[in-house]
Design a protein around this motif. Structure first.
Motif: not given
Length: 214
Positions: A156, A158, A178, A180-181
């Motif tokens: 992740r 972040r 934002e 994201r994975t």
């Protein structure tokens, strides 16, 4: 940051009504050449950094996004009638594929091996992680153990490291704002597990020699 570093040093003492299209265009040309006024951070020796030519993308962001937004705000309040920043010609952003250089897998592996030889094993692993995931380096260096899912082969993204404008690094949200994975290649999992073994979930994945962030 754009206001403080690039815009205010030139325009901070002027009213918006005074700023002409001709003056703005001359300023854009200076941004291209690197002879503009700027409030840049000092280097490690305490000396103020010198302005350098800016990329077409940076100039567009400074002029067409930030500067133009200042004028638009003034127009919405009926302080001025026109937005000269919209009429300024900025350098064209070139995105031709032939200008981009892509490394082959053997080349990536060679660089990673050399990084490990000169530095530490974690340096080679970082090279492979960046090359095979596409993650930005400041995002990778902000990863904590808790951000990785080894079973699901995911991470992740972040947070990221960024310059606060005064030469100090700070943690913030990724570039697009934002989280994201991302997918993790199976070949990296054993090495990443080894790096995380015995560490708290809040520890950085890629750590400095004496722990802490790189």
């Amino acid at each position: 940051r754009e206001l403080r570093v690039y815009i205010n040093p030139t325009w901070g003492d002027k009213t918006l009504r005074e700023i002409t299209l001709k003056e703005l265009q001359a300023w854009v040309n200076k941004l291209q050449k690197g002879d503009y006024k700027a409030e840049l951070p000092r280097n490690k020796k305490g000396v103020m950094r010198k302005p350098k030519p800016l990329s077409a993308r940076s100039i567009r962001n400074i002029v067409k996004v930030v500067m133009a937004a200042v004028f638009e705000y003034a127009i919405s309040n009926k302080w001025i009638r026109e937005n000269p920043a919209k009429l300024v010609t900025t350098p064209k952003i070139e995105t031709k594929d032939e200008d981009m250089v892509f490394l082959t897998v053997p080349e990536v592996e060679l660089i990673a091996d050399k990084a490990s030889d000169v530095g530490r094993d974690v340096d080679g692993l970082l090279v492979r992680f960046l090359a095979y995931t596409g993650v930005r380096i400041n995002e990778a260096l902000a990863l904590q153990i808790q951000d990785l899912d080894f079973e699901g082969r995911k991470a992740r993204i972040r947070r990221t490291w960024s310059d606060d404008g005064d030469g100090r690094m700070q943690l913030g949200t990724p570039k697009n704002g934002e989280a994201r994975t991302i997918a993790l290649p199976a070949s990296l999992i054993p090495h990443l597990r080894e790096l995380a073994e015995g560490q708290s979930k809040n520890e950085f994945l890629f750590r400095a020699k004496r722990s802490g962030y790189i």
